[in-house]
Design a protein around this motif. Sequence first.
Motif, PDB file in Angstrom:
ATOM      1  N   THR A  96       0.856  -1.190   0.000  1.00  0.00           N
ATOM      2  CA  THR A  96       0.000   0.000   0.000  1.00  0.00           C
ATOM      3  C   THR A  96       0.888   1.234   0.000  1.00  0.00           C
ATOM      4  O   THR A  96       1.750   1.389   0.871  1.00  0.00           O
ATOM      5  N   LYS A 133      -2.051  -1.057  -3.799  1.00  0.00           N
ATOM      6  CA  LYS A 133      -3.144  -0.161  -3.437  1.00  0.00           C
ATOM      7  C   LYS A 133      -2.561   1.217  -3.130  1.00  0.00           C
ATOM      8  O   LYS A 133      -1.402   1.330  -2.741  1.00  0.00           O
ATOM      9  N   ARG A 152      -6.721   1.491  -8.417  1.00  0.00           N
ATOM     10  CA  ARG A 152      -5.930   1.050  -7.266  1.00  0.00           C
ATOM     11  C   ARG A 152      -6.214   1.855  -6.011  1.00  0.00           C
ATOM     12  O   ARG A 152      -5.696   1.554  -4.945  1.00  0.00           O
ATOM     13  N   SER A 154      -7.536   3.093  -2.680  1.00  0.00           N
ATOM     14  CA  SER A 154      -8.199   2.494  -1.519  1.00  0.00           C
ATOM     15  C   SER A 154      -8.993   3.543  -0.751  1.00  0.00           C
ATOM     16  O   SER A 154     -10.175   3.364  -0.469  1.00  0.00           O
TER      17      SER A 154
END
Length: 307
Positions: A96, A133, A152, A154
Amino acid sequence: MFSRLLQRSRAPTSASTSCLFQAGQDQVRGAATLKTLSVRMRAIKNMQKITKAMKMVATAKFKKDMRTMENSLPFANPVLNLFQRLPVEEKAGGVTYVAVTSDKGLCGGVNTAVAKQVRLGVTAEEAKGNVSKIVVVGGKGVAALKRLYGDRFSTTFEECSKVPFTFAAASVIAERLAASKPARCKVVSNEFKSMVSYDTVAKHTYTIDEATSMDRGEWTKAMDVYSFEPSIYEVWQDLHEFYYGCVIYGSVIQSTTTETAQRMNAMENASKNAGEMYGKVELQYNRARQAKITTELCEIISGASAV
């Protein structure tokens, strides 16, 4: 014979008429050029006034942001230094990226550098087969990454600069980040160095999954230098969420200071460029004005000679 004389007398008259018509056209074109250049000079001057005013505003904000950064970083640094003692282990798995950008532009390439770093990181991770993400803080990051990497995303946080950024706001972002339970996490932001320099870094942020899968010997070696009450195992979950908040808070504070400093430099350069542009247009205006005056004098002298 009389007809030939009449034709000869009329020929110069038509020629002189055409010359006067051509001179009138040149004069009209010269007036239009002068008016266009005058309007352009006035627009450049107004632009220069705006950029100078924006530089003064950025200077006042920079002093405030610098003071906030100096008072805030000592609050977050102890926890950051604690987690930096843990070993960094690059493992496969999802990652992430937290992109820290601003909500406003006209600050150089600070937002572009963060977006570029995220794009390169996502491309490299996906080439290895890892799922990526993106969590974006700031409207400029959303605008720069949404077109190619919108699937992508989040979570996004926009308009954070409307009120002074506090640790409470950082805790909200950290809570959302902890709830997503990332396997790996990297915070991409700008680190303030000086008035004219900064570094765009991707900080490796330790996640709970990384801490639980870490070698117990290495983990104990890093944590035994500190005393915890109650024990580290009881407060680890809360401590880790607090660590997330400190990472995001420090990154946003440094990015805000960098943004203000670069906006000062950008507005100073814009004012300087506007001054140079004004000088060039003013030179063109003076040349056109002088050419018009010379043309009018030539016409007056030619008319006086003809009489």
